[in-house]
Design an enzyme around this catalytic site. Structure first.
Site, PDB file in Angstrom:
ATOM      1  N   ALA A   1       0.866  -1.176   0.000  1.00 28.24           N
ATOM      2  CA  ALA A   1       0.000   0.000   0.000  1.00 28.24           C
ATOM      3  C   ALA A   1       0.900   1.223   0.000  1.00 28.24           C
ATOM      4  O   ALA A   1       2.061   1.155   0.426  1.00 28.24           O
ATOM      5  CB  ALA A   1      -0.887  -0.017   1.235  1.00 28.24           C
TER       6      ALA A   1
ATOM      7  N   GLY B   1       0.803  -5.005   1.011  1.00 34.38           N
ATOM      8  CA  GLY B   1      -0.419  -5.117   0.214  1.00 34.38           C
ATOM      9  C   GLY B   1      -0.168  -5.776  -1.136  1.00 34.38           C
ATOM     10  O   GLY B   1      -1.093  -6.361  -1.725  1.00 34.38           O
TER      11      GLY B   1
ATOM     12  N   GLU C   1      -0.276  -9.387  -0.409  1.00 34.89           N
ATOM     13  CA  GLU C   1      -1.685  -9.701  -0.150  1.00 34.89           C
ATOM     14  C   GLU C   1      -2.490  -9.739  -1.443  1.00 34.89           C
ATOM     15  O   GLU C   1      -3.373 -10.576  -1.622  1.00 34.89           O
ATOM     16  CB  GLU C   1      -2.280  -8.671   0.823  1.00 34.89           C
ATOM     17  CG  GLU C   1      -1.694  -8.791   2.226  1.00 34.89           C
ATOM     18  CD  GLU C   1      -2.097  -7.642   3.136  1.00 34.89           C
ATOM     19  OE1 GLU C   1      -2.004  -6.473   2.703  1.00 34.89           O
ATOM     20  OE2 GLU C   1      -2.503  -7.915   4.276  1.00 34.89           O
TER      21      GLU C   1
ATOM     22  N   GLU D   1       4.976  -4.788   6.943  1.00 32.79           N
ATOM     23  CA  GLU D   1       4.202  -3.691   7.544  1.00 32.79           C
ATOM     24  C   GLU D   1       4.689  -3.315   8.935  1.00 32.79           C
ATOM     25  O   GLU D   1       4.658  -2.161   9.338  1.00 32.79           O
ATOM     26  CB  GLU D   1       2.706  -4.069   7.609  1.00 32.79           C
ATOM     27  CG  GLU D   1       1.989  -4.131   6.277  1.00 32.79           C
ATOM     28  CD  GLU D   1       2.040  -5.509   5.616  1.00 32.79           C
ATOM     29  OE1 GLU D   1       2.919  -6.319   5.987  1.00 32.79           O
ATOM     30  OE2 GLU D   1       1.200  -5.764   4.739  1.00 32.79           O
TER      31      GLU D   1
HETATM   32  N1  DAK Z   1       4.574   3.268  -0.694  1.00 30.84           N
HETATM   33  C1  DAK Z   1       4.901   4.428  -1.302  1.00 30.84           C
HETATM   34  N2  DAK Z   1       5.979   4.579  -2.086  1.00 30.84           N
HETATM   35  C2  DAK Z   1       6.766   3.509  -2.277  1.00 30.84           C
HETATM   36  C3  DAK Z   1       6.491   2.259  -1.671  1.00 30.84           C
HETATM   37  C4  DAK Z   1       5.335   2.157  -0.849  1.00 30.84           C
HETATM   38  N3  DAK Z   1       4.931   1.028  -0.281  1.00 30.84           N
HETATM   39  N4  DAK Z   1       7.463   1.396  -2.028  1.00 30.84           N
HETATM   40  C5  DAK Z   1       8.299   2.074  -2.837  1.00 30.84           C
HETATM   41  N5  DAK Z   1       7.885   3.350  -2.980  1.00 30.84           N
HETATM   42  C6  DAK Z   1       8.500   4.415  -3.764  1.00 30.84           C
HETATM   43  C7  DAK Z   1       9.715   4.985  -3.044  1.00 30.84           C
HETATM   44  O1  DAK Z   1       9.314   5.937  -2.088  1.00 30.84           O
HETATM   45  C8  DAK Z   1      10.470   5.593  -4.204  1.00 30.84           C
HETATM   46  O2  DAK Z   1       9.867   6.802  -4.556  1.00 30.84           O
HETATM   47  P1  DAK Z   1      10.741   8.176  -4.714  1.00 30.84           P
HETATM   48  O3  DAK Z   1      11.417   8.345  -3.407  1.00 30.84           O
HETATM   49  O4  DAK Z   1      11.703   7.841  -5.826  1.00 30.84           O
HETATM   50  O5  DAK Z   1       9.733   9.212  -5.050  1.00 30.84           O
HETATM   51  C9  DAK Z   1      10.223   4.613  -5.322  1.00 30.84           C
HETATM   52  O6  DAK Z   1       9.043   3.890  -4.970  1.00 30.84           O
HETATM   53  C10 DAK Z   1      11.350   3.605  -5.481  1.00 30.84           C
HETATM   54  O7  DAK Z   1      11.564   2.990  -4.243  1.00 30.84           O
HETATM   55  P2  DAK Z   1      13.009   2.901  -3.563  1.00 30.84           P
HETATM   56  O8  DAK Z   1      13.874   4.038  -3.978  1.00 30.84           O
HETATM   57  O9  DAK Z   1      12.788   2.689  -2.110  1.00 30.84           O
HETATM   58  O10 DAK Z   1      13.551   1.577  -4.268  1.00 30.84           O
HETATM   59  P3  DAK Z   1      14.616   0.538  -3.705  1.00 30.84           P
HETATM   60  O11 DAK Z   1      14.899  -0.382  -4.825  1.00 30.84           O
HETATM   61  O12 DAK Z   1      15.757   1.241  -3.036  1.00 30.84           O
HETATM   62  O13 DAK Z   1      13.860  -0.255  -2.542  1.00 30.84           O
HETATM   63  C11 DAK Z   1      11.951  -1.487  -1.596  1.00 30.84           C
HETATM   64  C12 DAK Z   1      12.784  -1.080  -2.878  1.00 30.84           C
HETATM   65  C13 DAK Z   1      10.735  -2.263  -2.065  1.00 30.84           C
HETATM   66  C14 DAK Z   1      12.832  -2.370  -0.720  1.00 30.84           C
HETATM   67  C15 DAK Z   1      11.564  -0.185  -0.837  1.00 30.84           C
HETATM   68  O14 DAK Z   1      10.957   0.722  -1.758  1.00 30.84           O
HETATM   69  C16 DAK Z   1      10.605  -0.452   0.269  1.00 30.84           C
HETATM   70  O15 DAK Z   1      10.994  -0.945   1.343  1.00 30.84           O
HETATM   71  N6  DAK Z   1       9.321  -0.101   0.064  1.00 30.84           N
HETATM   72  C17 DAK Z   1       8.309  -0.215   1.091  1.00 30.84           C
HETATM   73  C18 DAK Z   1       7.867  -1.641   1.242  1.00 30.84           C
HETATM   74  C19 DAK Z   1       6.844  -1.775   2.354  1.00 30.84           C
HETATM   75  O16 DAK Z   1       7.088  -1.452   3.506  1.00 30.84           O
HETATM   76  N7  DAK Z   1       5.612  -2.250   1.989  1.00 30.84           N
HETATM   77  C20 DAK Z   1       4.540  -2.367   2.921  1.00 30.84           C
HETATM   78  C21 DAK Z   1       3.740  -1.069   2.938  1.00 30.84           C
HETATM   79  S1  DAK Z   1       2.414  -1.109   4.146  1.00 30.84           S
HETATM   80  C22 DAK Z   1      -5.221  -2.030   4.244  1.00 30.84           C
HETATM   81  C23 DAK Z   1      -4.819  -3.085   3.489  1.00 30.84           C
HETATM   82  C24 DAK Z   1      -3.482  -3.258   3.207  1.00 30.84           C
HETATM   83  C25 DAK Z   1      -2.535  -2.380   3.697  1.00 30.84           C
HETATM   84  C26 DAK Z   1      -2.936  -1.318   4.468  1.00 30.84           C
HETATM   85  C27 DAK Z   1      -4.283  -1.153   4.743  1.00 30.84           C
HETATM   86  N8  DAK Z   1      -6.601  -1.854   4.555  1.00 30.84           N
HETATM   87  C28 DAK Z   1      -7.597  -2.786   4.016  1.00 30.84           C
HETATM   88  C29 DAK Z   1      -7.037  -0.798   5.395  1.00 30.84           C
HETATM   89  C30 DAK Z   1      -1.138  -2.613   3.381  1.00 30.84           C
HETATM   90  C31 DAK Z   1      -0.130  -1.953   3.965  1.00 30.84           C
HETATM   91  C32 DAK Z   1       1.197  -1.990   3.349  1.00 30.84           C
HETATM   92  O17 DAK Z   1       1.414  -2.607   2.337  1.00 30.84           O
END
Ligand code: DAK
Length: 272
Positions: free
Chosen positions: A80, A123, A126, A146
């Site tokens: 997400a 997400g 998921e 998360e």
């Molecule tokens: N959200 C927003 N932006 C993201 C992102 C994310 N999840 N993942 C990557 N990006 C963006 C980065 O911010 C970056 O943007 P700029 O800074 O260039 O503007 C761009 O994508 C490239 O990412 P990186 O520069 O970080 O790329 P790397 O290769 O260095 O790293 C990475 C890749 C996948 C390891 C890293 O981007 C990362 O750790 N991303 C976050 C992964 C994460 O934590 N995912 C879980 C998010 S929480 C719900 C249902 C579901 C959910 C919530 C509520 N309801 C039903 C209410 C789910 C929650 C989640 O998924």
């Protein structure tokens, strides 16, 4: 948009939105791309809305028998959109009714294949788990990170993942936030098949074409029995299976399938 071919068929309908791209082929397969490459396909509200709308329409489109959902080489979806939810408050989340965007995917009645390259995180993992079959590239990574940003999964990560891989593997992924590589995900039961990264969509499309040649009502009933039966005691699951099995004898496709076998010819299934 005709770079993909399925059974030699070019896409006969394609339209590009900002965040998703849909291609439909004459063989009954639809290929749906997540298209937010700059953010690793992070699922922001606009993307989730588009996706939900596609699934709603595809569910009622008789020309589509199987759907492949994919991202790009770098990411299926990195979760997400953290930036979009960083300041959210509980009331806002409740009013937002996020689950209404997942519902059409959860309830999608036709076979759905996730073709995963790169990151399938949070997400994104998921979303892949909403599919019936997951085909992953060797370099794909699956994770529920998360916890690292102070939250927990909200679209099935504690439930579908645990049902797929069992408590101990699920807890490890959920509590450490560490992703697992495609090969390990396959051994754990989270992935159906691992192929070379550049063969993921091709393999998924071939499998989808094969499924699309099957009788669609039987495919639908198989999906229903597996999904609805999974959470029931065996006896009740068996009842669902038995009733669905019996119902299929009321379809033209059952007559056609068995008659074709007897006559040693290829069946033609019409979904009737
Ligand atoms: N959200 C927003 N932006 C993201 C992102 C994310 N999840 N993942 C990557 N990006 C963006 C980065 O911010 C970056 O943007 P700029 O800074 O260039 O503007 C761009 O994508 C490239 O990412 P990186 O520069 O970080 O790329 P790397 O290769 O260095 O790293 C990475 C890749 C996948 C390891 C890293 O981007 C990362 O750790 N991303 C976050 C992964 C994460 O934590 N995912 C879980 C998010 S929480 C719900 C249902 C579901 C959910 C919530 C509520 N309801 C039903 C209410 C789910 C929650 C989640 O998924």
């Amino acid at each position: 948009m005709d770079e993909h071919e399925a059974d030699g068929m070019k896409a006969r309908e394609a339209h590009a939105d900002a965040l998703t791209i849909l291609e439909k082929f004459d063989n009954g397969v639809a290929l749906l791309h997540l298209n937010r490459p700059d953010a690793l396909n992070a699922l922001n509200p606009a993307l989730r809305k588009e996706l939900a709308e596609h699934f709603r329409v595809l569910a009622g489109d008789d020309s589509v028998r199987c759907v492949v959902l994919t991202g790009n080489e770098k990411a299926f979806a990195a979760g997400a959109d953290i930036k979009a939810m960083a300041d959210a408050r509980p009331g806002e989340l409740m009013r937002g009714g996020n689950e209404r965007f997942w519902r059409p995917i959860q309830d999608f009645p036709k076979p759905l294949i996730a073709a995963v390259n790169g990151y399938a995180l949070g997400g994104g993992c998921e979303l892949a788990m909403h599919a019936d079959i997951i085909i992953a590239g060797e370099g794909a990574q699956f994770g529920q990170p998360e916890i690292r940003v102070g939250i927990m999964p909200g679209a099935g990560g504690t439930q579908r993942l645990t049902r797929a891989v069992g408590k101990f593997k699920a807890m490890m992924m959920l509590l450490t936030a560490q992703p697992v590589a495609a090969g390990d995900a396959e051994r754990m039961g989270l992935v159906s098949l691992v192929v070379a990264d550049d063969k993921v969509v091709e393999t998924a499309m071939e499998m989808a074409a094969r499924i699309a040649r099957m009788p669609p009502l039987a495919a639908r009933k198989i999906k229903e029995a597996v999904l609805n039966g999974a959470d029931l005691p065996l006896e009740q699951g068996m009842l669902i299976e038995r009733q669905a099995f019996q119902l299929l004898f009321d379809t033209q496709d059952q007559k056609e399938g068995m008659q074709a076998f007897i006559e040693k010819r290829k069946p033609v299934f019409k979904g009737e």
